[in-house]
Design a protein around this motif. Structure first.
Motif, PDB file in Angstrom:
ATOM      1  N   GLU A   1      67.660   0.341  78.054  1.00 17.59           N
ATOM      2  CA  GLU A   1      67.810   0.006  79.478  1.00 17.59           C
ATOM      3  C   GLU A   1      66.552  -0.624  80.070  1.00 17.59           C
TER       4      GLU A   1
ATOM      5  N   THR B   1      57.177   1.737  79.011  1.00 13.17           N
ATOM      6  CA  THR B   1      57.472   2.680  77.928  1.00 13.17           C
ATOM      7  C   THR B   1      58.774   2.187  77.288  1.00 13.17           C
TER       8      THR B   1
ATOM      9  N   LYS C   1      57.880  -1.026  84.301  1.00 17.34           N
ATOM     10  CA  LYS C   1      59.181  -0.351  84.120  1.00 17.34           C
ATOM     11  C   LYS C   1      59.202   0.971  84.875  1.00 17.34           C
TER      12      LYS C   1
ATOM     13  N   ASP D   1      59.345   7.895  81.821  1.00 23.66           N
ATOM     14  CA  ASP D   1      59.784   6.525  81.592  1.00 23.66           C
ATOM     15  C   ASP D   1      59.504   5.588  82.773  1.00 23.66           C
TER      16      ASP D   1
ATOM     17  N   ASP E   1      65.195   8.771  81.837  1.00 18.00           N
ATOM     18  CA  ASP E   1      65.987   8.044  80.850  1.00 18.00           C
ATOM     19  C   ASP E   1      66.773   9.034  79.989  1.00 18.00           C
TER      20      ASP E   1
HETATM   21 ZN    ZN Z   1      63.626   4.021  78.674  1.00 20.08          ZN
END
Ligand code: ZN
Ligand code: BES
Ligand code: MN
Length: 485
Positions: free
Chosen positions: A333, A358, A249, A272, A254
């Motif tokens: 997300e 995360t 990710k 993030d 974020d």
């Molecule tokens: Zn996030």
């Protein structure tokens, strides 16, 4: 980074600045220390007798060589109970003594400890890490330990530890570096740069290609930011029979999107992209570790912001594999960009897929900061990860994945909802996030999801990690790849 190596000249002959010995709480001095202590007037023995020094775990006793030796300082560290020493405590001790020496202004340290030299070296290299890119003025004043020398160490083990620590510290730098610098474009460029020296082929998809190929979820998450999304594919040994897909990710910041994160939750959200950084670090070191399975790294990266074109709660988006998703919460997300990435990874027909993300705050509630959450559809793959977790102390803990959790994530007017029907996905949040992801993993592909929401970033120092980014799961996954079955 500090230079780590084995060393053969004994403590009596060395011209290092200081030497380190250890004593268990039985008070027995190792032979060379016994001689040195006698030469220096038995101060260690006396202190132990008077109980001024009990040799408890990490207790320190420091003395001067008074011109009797070429080195200046004798550092004796307590090791506690002999039967309580573990490989992880050897790492922690490596970090501890390296930092004690650095604080003392020592440049070259000789370590004479009857322990695994790989563990000591790993701990030292990890513990000495500092994120100091932006402390320009103070930097000249920072003390630096140049050499960590292990008496009669195993150079092979030390070299491996060095490579692993370089990987971990690379993650720490990328994650600690602020989000005004580390944008999706920056991460993609970094991937390209890094690959040049790493026997890895790297491809970057730009927004117009993402549009054409149908990366609907990644584009939706990124559409509220001027820093547009990227999708990075890195290949190591592409023609190998076994091919492990590693997905990370890469949310470079974020904010939560329109479901904006409040104060106290938003501040550290530059972290993030820790999953993405983990994958880049692994691709950076696979060749040097001599890993013989193929590895494909997949990094979807975007910034989750609130711009006027930001995606909204209630939007329905279509992922790369055609599944439709209602956005119940723009702050969920990560699972969206992973939906596209897992679908893409599945097309490559890998032997297994592991994603690192995360992904949830819920994992902190469930497991705290020491453990990475594991959610998987496959027992043998989970067992391999649990084994790697034991030998590296890069800890994972498996959570159950059952049909109840899968049901919750179904949509009302779409295939899925990113927070579940009636928001039911908030409960057991780490597992429901995993249950959501599973929909994007190709049929019959063993898959494991590693939620590093707690383990990627610490608010307090440990012996082998200063507060901030940790690099969790780099050593875990390196071990997994090295021992792949
Ligand atoms: Zn996030
Ligand atoms: N990046 C966060 C998860 C996170 C939070 C990681 C805190 C580390 C520390 C993720 O995108 C997120 O916001 N998750 C939400 C999910 C929820 C909306 C279902 C969360 O955990 O609150
Ligand atoms: Mn979020």
């Amino acid at each position: 980074m500090v230079t780590l190596s084995t060393y053969t000249k004994s403590a009596k002959e060395t011209d290092c600045d200081a030497v380190v010995f250890g004593i268990f709480d039985d008070g027995v001095l190792p032979q060379p220390l016994k001689e040195i202590d006698e030469a220096l007037g038995n101060s260690v023995t006396q202190a132990f007798k008077k109980k001024a020094f009990k040799a408890e775990w990490k207790e320190l006793f420091v003395a001067r060589s008074l011109g009797k030796y070429a080195w200046n300082q004798l550092i004796v560290v307590g090791l506690g109970k002999k039967k309580e020493l573990t490989p992880e405590k050897e790492r922690l001790l490596g970090g501890f003594v390296a930092k004690v020496a650095r604080e003392e202004g020592i440049k070259r340290l000789l370590v004479s400890l009857d322990m695994d030299s790989g563990n000591l070296a790993e701990g030292a290299a990890l513990g000495l890490y500092r994120y100091d890119e932006y402390v320009k003025k103070e930097k000249e004043k920072l003390k630096v330990l140049d050499e960590f020398l292990i008496l009669n160490g195993d150079q092979k083990k030390i070299d491996k530890a060095t490579i692993l620590a370089e990987g971990v510290n690379y993650v720490r730098d990328l994650v600690n570096r602020p989000a005004n610098l580390v944008t999706p474009e920056y991460l993609a460029n970094e991937a390209k740069q890094m690959s040049k020296k790493a026997a890895v082929k790297t491809e970057v998809f730009l927004p117009d290609q993402l549009e054409k190929k149908g990366f609907g979820a990644l584009l939706a998450v990124g559409q509220g930011s001027v820093h547009t999304p990227r999708f990075v594919v890195l290949q190591y040994k592409p023609s190998a029979k076994t091919k492990i897909a590693l997905v990370g990710k890469g949310i470079t910041f974020d904010s939560g999107g329109l479901n904006l994160k409040p104060t106290r939750y938003i501040e550290d959200m530059k972290m993030d992209m820790a999953g993405a950084a983990t994958i880049l670090a692994l691709m950076k070191i696979v060749d040097r570790l001599g890993i013989d399975v193929g590895v494909v790294g997949i990094v979807p990266t975007a910034e989750n912001m609130t711009g006027s074109n930001a995606y909204r709660p209630g939007d329905i988006i279509t992922a790369y594999n055609g599944i439709t998703i209602e956005v119940g919460n723009t702050d969920a997300e990560g699972r969206l960009i992973l939906a596209d990435a897992l679908s893409y990874a599945s097309e490559l027909k890998p032997t297994a897929i592991i994603d690192v993300a995360t992904l949830t705050g819920a994992v902190i509630v469930a497991l705290g900061y020491e453990f990475t959450g594991l959610v998987s559809n496959d027992d043998p793959l989970s067992a391999q990860l649990e084994k790697a977790s034991k030998s590296t102390a890069d800890k994972v803990w498996r959570l159950p994945l059952t049909d109840g959790f899968r049901d919750v994530m179904k949509g009302d007017i779409s295939d899925l909802s990113n927070v579940g029907k009636k928001g039911k996905g908030y409960e057991g949040g780490t597992i429901t996030a995993g249950a959501f992801l599973e929909n994007f993993v190709g049929k019959d592909i063993p898959w494991a999801h590693l939620d590093i929401g707690g383990s990627a970033f610490l608010l307090e120092d440990t012996d082998i990690c200063p507060k901030g980014a940790t690099g969790a799961t780099v050593r875990l996954l390196a071990d997994l790849l090295q021992n792949w079955k």
